[in-house]
Write an enzyme that holds these catalytic residues in place. Structure first.
Site, PDB file in Angstrom:
ATOM      1  N   HIS A 338      33.925  33.883 -16.834  1.00  0.00           N
ATOM      2  CA  HIS A 338      33.021  32.730 -16.885  1.00  0.00           C
ATOM      3  C   HIS A 338      32.957  32.159 -18.293  1.00  0.00           C
ATOM      4  O   HIS A 338      33.312  32.816 -19.283  1.00  0.00           O
ATOM      5  CB  HIS A 338      31.621  33.096 -16.387  1.00  0.00           C
ATOM      6  N   CYS A 356      31.780  41.187 -18.268  1.00  0.00           N
ATOM      7  CA  CYS A 356      32.530  40.014 -17.826  1.00  0.00           C
ATOM      8  C   CYS A 356      33.615  39.641 -18.828  1.00  0.00           C
ATOM      9  O   CYS A 356      33.627  40.104 -19.964  1.00  0.00           O
ATOM     10  CB  CYS A 356      31.594  38.828 -17.630  1.00  0.00           C
TER      11      CYS A 356
END
Length: 419
Positions: A338, A356
């Site tokens: 992301h 992430c």
């Protein structure tokens, strides 16, 4: 790492799969006839032999289900035994009102599989013809009745949808709740049909608790491949007293090759399209207390805007609620690719995320616009390995390891279609 649970994703997926139109592998109005291991009528046999077959009465063969059988599952297949050996040449199946049921013979000749579930509480008549070892005709019939609809069923999901295009790493993913007992997995696997065009061998792999099964080829799918899938479990009896709920079907496409590779040592992502490097970009992975998972994962879900909420995490240091742009899910546990504008200053140099793959806002947008569900990403060099089943982890195993998870023997190089 966002607070998006596997259960939540599963509910959404099941809602979608339920809306799929169930279609058979053939026309219900056509008479099904398949010739297995024998020459087609009128070829390769002397005229005298053909006359003898025409004039001689067909000797009986034994059909299964047996004549008069009651309460058969709607997943029932038709098979036959020929006295002294021989070959089944055709099968027809019709309901009491005369409506023909389409179907196809298994490639190993063991049985004939209806192209859609039979109807509950319905009488059917099967007619099987064949040829004995001496060329003599054989025929048998059986009339049987299917059971009423059972009350106790599993729920299931197929993460593949008609007319969608996926990445080259998209496994066929089937999910079951509760999981399939180990003793039932071979029988269930025999009812999970995958055909690829162009043909590519493949194999199934079960996660340890039987809640998921993956099908993949030894290598990524060839771009342009069509996947034709039928998970034919409607009415199938299991040892835990439950039955399969519905058949799941989908015909989908594989698009171009788009592969991402992330190296924790360099903290860079290299992006390949059709084998050529198209971009290299800096990333920030999970810090040591919340490392990113190494392994080959695939993009499972995409959200242009979402919210990561971990306010119920037992560790106060891991609690946050943040607006996120260009999120692409990689694991059920909450690892994503992301955009992370707050870490742009350290991307390529330092790991600061909660697991992430952080990229810049510009690169997050670019990746989001390029990727498809099923595009693979390989992450290497982090402090932990992805847990099997935490995402669509079919590619995190070598081929030799993957085939060990099959409930049936897998030939060298993989299996072909069953039908």
């Amino acid at each position: 790492m966002g607070r998006f649970t596997r259960a939540g994703a599963m509910v959404g997926a099941l809602a979608l799969v339920t809306s799929l139109a169930l279609t058979g592998c053939g026309d219900d109005q056509k008479k099904a006839a398949e010739f297995v291991g024998a020459a087609a009528p009128g070829t390769g046999a002397p005229a005298a032999s053909q006359e003898a077959e025409t004039s001689a009465p067909a000797q009986s063969l034994t059909v299964s289900p047996a004549d008069g059988a009651k309460n058969k599952p709607v997943s029932t297949e038709i098979s036959a035994k020929l006295p002294g050996g021989g070959t089944v040449s055709s099968v027809t199946l019709a309901s009491a009102d005369g409506k023909q049921v389409a179907g196809r013979m298994r490639l190993d000749g063991s049985s004939w599989v209806p192209s859609a579930p039979l109807k509950y509480g319905t009488e059917y008549t099967a007619t099987v013809t064949g040829t004995g070892t001496g060329g003599e005709p054989r025929q048998g019939t059986s009339t049987f009745t299917t059971m009423t609809k059972p009350k106790s069923m599993i729920s299931s999901g197929l993460y593949l949808f008609d007319d969608k295009t996926y990445g080259v790493g998209m496994p066929v993913v089937v999910e079951f709740h509760p999981g399939i007992p180990k003793k039932d997995r071979a029988a269930v696997q025999k009812r999970m049909f995958v055909k690829t065009d162009p043909p590519q061998p493949g194999a199934w792999h079960w996660v340890y608790n039987g809640t998921q099964a993956y099908y993949r080829a030894p290598e990524y799918w060839k771009p342009g491949t069509t996947l034709d899938v039928r998970i034919a479990l409607a009415g199938m009896p299991l040892s835990n007293g439950r039955y399969g709920n519905v058949d799941r079907t989908a015909t989908a496409k594989i698009g171009r090759s788009f592969v991402m590779k992330v190296d924790n040592n360099t903290k860079k992502m290299t992006v390949y399209q059709d084998g050529e490097v198209v971009r290299t970009l800096p990333v920030s992975l999970g810090k040591k207390s919340t490392p990113s998972s190494s392994g080959t994962l695939v993009v499972m879900e995409k959200k242009e805007k979402t919210v990561f909420d971990t306010m119920d995490d037992p560790d106060p240091d891991n609690r946050y609620r943040t607006d996120i742009d260009f999120a692409q899910r990689l694991t059920w546990g909450g690892e994503y690719i992301h955009a992370a504008p707050w870490s742009e200053g350290v991307q390529g140099r330092q790991n600061v995320s909660h697991g992430c793959v952080n990229v810049s806002m510009a690169m997050g947008r670019w990746l989001f616009e390029q990727t498809k569900i099923g595009d693979p990403i390989t992450i290497k060099g982090t402090e932990r390995r992805v847990a099997p089943g935490n995402g669509w982890t079919a590619w995190s195993l070598s081929w030799s390891e993957f085939v060990k998870g099959s409930a049936l023997p897998v030939p060298d190089g993989g299996s072909g279609p069953l039908l």
